[in-house]
Every structure is written in structure tokens, then in C-alpha cells.
Design an enzyme around this catalytic site. Structure first.
Site, mmCIF file in Angstrom:
data_model
loop_
_atom_site.group_PDB
_atom_site.id
_atom_site.type_symbol
_atom_site.label_atom_id
_atom_site.label_comp_id
_atom_site.label_asym_id
_atom_site.label_seq_id
_atom_site.Cartn_x
_atom_site.Cartn_y
_atom_site.Cartn_z
ATOM 1 N N ARG A 66 4.343 -16.235 -5.433
ATOM 2 C CA ARG A 66 2.980 -16.802 -5.475
ATOM 3 C C ARG A 66 2.147 -15.943 -6.416
ATOM 4 O O ARG A 66 1.269 -15.211 -5.999
ATOM 5 C CB ARG A 66 2.391 -16.797 -4.053
ATOM 6 N N THR A 89 5.000 2.262 6.051
ATOM 7 C CA THR A 89 3.575 1.973 6.253
ATOM 8 C C THR A 89 2.983 3.066 7.136
ATOM 9 O O THR A 89 3.651 3.546 8.052
ATOM 10 C CB THR A 89 3.292 0.615 6.932
ATOM 11 N N GLY A 104 6.171 -2.595 3.051
ATOM 12 C CA GLY A 104 5.744 -2.975 4.395
ATOM 13 C C GLY A 104 6.069 -4.437 4.633
ATOM 14 O O GLY A 104 6.915 -5.023 3.938
ATOM 15 N N ASP A 105 5.356 -5.004 5.542
ATOM 16 C CA ASP A 105 5.581 -6.382 5.963
ATOM 17 C C ASP A 105 5.660 -7.365 4.779
ATOM 18 O O ASP A 105 6.646 -8.100 4.615
ATOM 19 C CB ASP A 105 4.394 -6.751 6.870
ATOM 20 N N GLY A 139 0.848 -1.200 0.000
ATOM 21 C CA GLY A 139 0.000 0.000 0.000
ATOM 22 C C GLY A 139 0.874 1.236 0.000
ATOM 23 O O GLY A 139 1.923 1.260 0.636
ATOM 24 N N ARG A 156 -4.593 -2.006 11.067
ATOM 25 C CA ARG A 156 -5.093 -3.382 11.029
ATOM 26 C C ARG A 156 -4.794 -4.157 12.295
ATOM 27 O O ARG A 156 -5.647 -4.723 12.924
ATOM 28 C CB ARG A 156 -4.389 -4.114 9.894
ATOM 29 N N ASP A 171 3.437 -0.379 12.077
ATOM 30 C CA ASP A 171 3.414 -1.661 12.797
ATOM 31 C C ASP A 171 4.550 -2.605 12.388
ATOM 32 O O ASP A 171 4.488 -3.796 12.645
ATOM 33 C CB ASP A 171 2.060 -2.360 12.584
ATOM 34 N N GLU A 219 -9.497 0.430 12.721
ATOM 35 C CA GLU A 219 -10.270 -0.544 11.925
ATOM 36 C C GLU A 219 -10.100 -1.971 12.449
ATOM 37 O O GLU A 219 -10.955 -2.829 12.246
ATOM 38 C CB GLU A 219 -9.865 -0.478 10.453
ATOM 39 N N ARG A 273 -3.820 7.794 3.599
ATOM 40 C CA ARG A 273 -2.647 7.351 2.845
ATOM 41 C C ARG A 273 -2.159 8.402 1.846
ATOM 42 O O ARG A 273 -1.117 8.223 1.211
ATOM 43 C CB ARG A 273 -2.979 6.050 2.106
ATOM 44 N N ARG A 318 -23.044 9.784 14.943
ATOM 45 C CA ARG A 318 -22.659 9.766 13.533
ATOM 46 C C ARG A 318 -21.285 9.107 13.401
ATOM 47 O O ARG A 318 -20.463 9.172 14.318
ATOM 48 C CB ARG A 318 -22.589 11.189 12.967
ATOM 49 N N ASP A 377 0.649 2.480 9.117
ATOM 50 C CA ASP A 377 0.218 1.825 10.363
ATOM 51 C C ASP A 377 1.284 1.832 11.455
ATOM 52 O O ASP A 377 0.991 1.622 12.629
ATOM 53 C CB ASP A 377 -0.168 0.361 10.094
ATOM 54 N N ARG A 396 -23.699 15.671 19.695
ATOM 55 C CA ARG A 396 -23.670 14.312 19.150
ATOM 56 C C ARG A 396 -22.482 13.498 19.655
ATOM 57 O O ARG A 396 -21.473 14.042 20.092
ATOM 58 C CB ARG A 396 -23.566 14.369 17.621
HETATM 59 O O1 F6P Z 1 -1.227 -1.436 5.795
HETATM 60 C C1 F6P Z 1 -1.600 -0.190 5.368
HETATM 61 C C2 F6P Z 1 -3.083 -0.111 5.140
HETATM 62 O O2 F6P Z 1 -3.390 1.221 4.791
HETATM 63 C C3 F6P Z 1 -3.942 -0.564 6.327
HETATM 64 O O3 F6P Z 1 -4.035 0.403 7.321
HETATM 65 C C4 F6P Z 1 -5.239 -0.888 5.644
HETATM 66 O O4 F6P Z 1 -5.937 -1.844 6.395
HETATM 67 C C5 F6P Z 1 -4.812 -1.446 4.343
HETATM 68 O O5 F6P Z 1 -3.522 -0.936 4.086
HETATM 69 C C6 F6P Z 1 -5.728 -1.119 3.202
HETATM 70 O O6 F6P Z 1 -5.300 -1.757 2.040
HETATM 71 P P1 F6P Z 1 -5.915 -1.481 0.599
HETATM 72 O O7 F6P Z 1 -5.234 -0.244 0.066
HETATM 73 O O8 F6P Z 1 -5.568 -2.681 -0.197
HETATM 74 O O9 F6P Z 1 -7.365 -1.252 0.761
#
Ligand code: F6P
Length: 366
Positions: free
Chosen positions: A85, A143, A120-121, A17, A189, A147, A240, A293, A284, A145, A180
Site C-alpha cells: 500500500r 518493539t 514490529g506488528d 519504529g 499504545r 506487545d 500513552e 526508543r 507537573r 512496547d 508535588r
Molecule cells: O510502537 C512503538 C512506538 O514507540 C509506540 O510506543 C509509540 O506510540 C509509537 O511507536 C511512536 O511512533 P512514531 O515514532 O511514529 O512517533
């Protein structure tokens, strides 16, 4: 493919990503390679797909000009297309093949002496698999995230935080106008760094993260109490990947060919609906999604990406392969790609940040 004694040409690709700062890292790699070490640079397009299909772009110093502030990646990226793969259609049926040999051939065809893989990973796992096939490779972590195991911070994270915090700031004002409850779903993630830090910076009242499973009734108690004390609004920031004490993460869909097929999303609505139902307070939900991103990288991300990119090229010229550049404290260091596989850098539930948040009254719904 063993590295030549003298490195003359390097390749770079961006995989996984995207995130703000990828162009800054490409710029730093190209400029350091050309100006400091007199190397040639080629970019593989669309992540590892470019390596598989030999889609390249020669990168001159001029190509690295004027891109520092741009979001996205001039090389394109993909979070599918794993060369080990790779999906192919055989008699109308999708099957997966190892086409990494083809990718290595394309490195040779382009006379590439070493590869810099930014990812990333998933992308860095692939980089390590190539290293095990004797490809001279250096990884750069990215990333939003934050992470990734092995580095204190990844670039992209700070910009995502800024975006999320600004969104929460805006939501605060409309929330107060209408009395609200506002639920803001952010990315994250497996790790709740974006929710935790943007929630802290934006004044969130409840922060739900994957590392601390929540109890919806506790969340509602906080909201009810705030309402009872006359507070005009409540802000609930949800990662999320947030998970209830008795339940599962909310999966939006599966992306079959992806290195990590699970796509999350929707927990904000689940939490918001429950809050409204249980408290009777108007609620809401805002899902920030891929806005996090995009955009121009912050100062921190531009500087970190530049340091990572420049150091990665230095490592190549020192013939130090199979490593990933990383940030340790204030220093740029490197760590074996092998040792960053399989682990994630998560929020420590009893760590300093969580404790600080609790000290100022933030609830984690536990
Ligand atoms: O790992 C980065 C990330 O932005 C996550 O936070 C998110 O869950 C995921 O990628 C979304 O991936 P995609 O761009 O495939 O929807």
C-alpha cells in the site's frame, strides 16, 4: 520467488519504529551468516523503502563491528512505506498502489535467496504478505512496547524500561522537594508493559495502563490520601494508551501512510490537569517520548537481539521460512508468522504483575 536449494546470499532490513538492539541484531545476522554459514549479506536501507527503491548496502563482517552498543539502526528504518500500500502521486493526488512486485524484483536483482525482516506488528505483517508471495522470509520481533504476540519478550523493551525507570527515579527527588504530584507519561499504545514495569521499579503510586480503564476520581483519591498522611509527593505513571472508564484514548495525530496511523500522546497532561484541578495539589507532567526508543541497549537486549539474529540465520539455512524467532521462557524458538498476526500481547488485568503491584498499594485508578 522460490528459495534456491542452496542459500548463498541473504538480505536484512529493519522496519517500523526503531528500538535499542537493532544494531545488535544486524551484527548477529551478519556475523552468523558470514562466519558460521559462509553467506553473503546485503542490507536494504530505510526499511521496506529500500526494497521498493533498491537502496542497498553490502554488509561485510567489518560493518558489523563496533555497533553492538549503539542505539538506532545502521540500515535506517521507516514506519511508512508499505510495499502493499505504497503512496504515489497521480495527477497531483495521493493514491495507494501495490508495489510489492517491484520489491520482489529487487530481491532477484540483488541475487538474494532469503530475507530477514526485523520489525514490529506492521513490518512482520508485511513480511508475512511477502511470504505468501513465495518470498523466503524469516521475521525477528522488535518493539519497545513488548506487545507482539508470539514472543514472551521483544528486544528494546528492557532498555526502554531502564530509561523510564531512571527518569522516574529522578522525578521522585524533585517531586519530594516540592511536595508535588508528578505525572510521567511513557510509551505503550495498546499494552501497558512499560508503564507497569517501570512504574513498579520506580515506585509509582498510581499506574494507568490501556488494559485497566481508569476513573480520574479514584486517581485523585489516592493522591489526596497520600497528601493527608503526610507523604511529600505522589508519582502517577501513565501509558500513552491509557483510557478513562468513560472516554477515549488521547490521539495526537494521524500519520496517514503508516501501517498503524494513530499516534497517541497527551494523556499525561489530561490526567495532570484533572489532578491539579480536583485536588488543588501542585502537579507537573513529564512526557518521556522518544527518549525511550534511544540509547545503548541493556545487557538483556543485547543478548536477546544476538540470540534472535543468530537463530534467524540458522532458520534460513534450514530453509524454514514464514516464521518469526521468539523467546519462550528461556529458550529461543520460532512460530509461524501467520499465527502472530492481528493479536497483541497485553497486560493481563488479573495477572501476577498487576496483583503484586496492588499488594504493595499501587493503584490502577479503577
Ligand atoms: O510502537 C512503538 C512506538 O514507540 C509506540 O510506543 C509509540 O506510540 C509509537 O511507536 C511512536 O511512533 P512514531 O515514532 O511514529 O512517533
Amino acid at each position: 520467488m522460490k528459495a534456491k536449494k542452496k542459500i548463498e546470499k541473504i538480505a536484512i532490513l529493519t522496519g517500523g519504529g526503531d528500538c535499542p538492539g537493532l544494531n545488535a541484531v544486524i551484527r548477529a545476522v551478519v556475523k552468523t551468516a558470514i562466519f558460521k554459514h559462509g553467506l553473503e549479506v546485503v542490507g536494504f536501507l530505510e526499511g521496506y523503502l529500500g526494497m521498493i527503491k533498491n537502496m542497498t548496502r553490502r554488509l561485510e563482517a567489518a560493518d558489523a563491528s563496533g555497533i553492538l552498543h549503539q542505539g538506532g539502526t545502521i540500515l535506517g528504518t521507516s514506519n511508512r512505506d508499505n510495499p502493499f500500500r505504497f503512496p504515489v502521486m497521480v495527477r497531483g493526488k495521493k493514491t495507494f498502489r501495490d508495489v510489492s512486485g517491484q520489491a520482489v524484483k529487487n530481491l532477484k536483482r540483488n541475487k538474494v535467496d532469503a530475507l530477514i525482516a526485523v520489525g514490529g506488528d506492521g513490518s512482520l505483517t508485511i513480511a508475512h504478505q511477502f511470504f505468501e508471495k513465495d518470498v523466503p522470509v524469516v521475521g525477528i520481533p522488535k518493539t519497545i512496547d513488548n506487545d507482539l504476540w508470539g514472543t514472551d519478550v521483544t528486544f528494546g523493551f528492557d532498555t526502554a524500561l531502564q530509561t523510564a525507570m531512571e527518569a522516574i527515579d529522578k522525578i521522585q527527588t524533585t517531586a519530594a522537594s516540592h511536595h508535588r504530584v508528578m505525572v510521567v507519561e511513557v510509551m505503550g499504545r495498546y499494552a501497558g508493559w512499560i508503564a507497569l514495569e517501570s512504574g513498579l521499579a520506580g515506585g509509582g503510586d498510581v499506574i494507568l495502563i490501556p488494559e485497566i480503564p481508569y476513573n480520574i476520581e479514584r486517581v485523585c483519591e489516592v493522591v489526596r490520601k497520600r497528601h493527608h498522611y503526610g507523604k511529600r509527593s505522589s508519582i502517577v505513571v501513565v501509558a500513552e494508551g491509557a483510557v478513562p472508564q468513560k472516554g477515549e484514548v488521547v490521539v495526537q495525530k494521524l500519520v496517514e501512510d503508516s501501517t498503524d496511523p494513530v499516534r497517541l500522546g497527551g494523556v499525561g497532561y489530561k490526567v495532570g490537569n484533572e489532578i491539579e484541578k480536583r485536588t488543588g495539589l501542585e502537579t507537573r507532567v513529564t512526557v518521556l517520548g522518544h527518549i525511550q526508543r534511544g540509547g545503548s541497549p541493556t545487557v538483556f537486549d543485547r543478548v536477546l537481539a544476538t540470540r534472535f539474529g543468530s537463530r534467524a540465520v540458522d532458520l534460513v539455512t534450514q530453509r524454514k521460512f514464514g516464521v518469526m524467532v521468539c523467546l519462550r521462557g528461556l529458550k529461543i524458538e520460532d512460530i509461524a508468522l501467520k499465527s502472530v498476526q492481528g493479536d497483541q500481547r497485553k497486560v493481563f488485568p488479573n495477572g501476577d504483575l498487576v496483583k503484586t503491584a496492588r499488594s504493595i498499594g499501587v493503584s490502577f485508578g479503577d
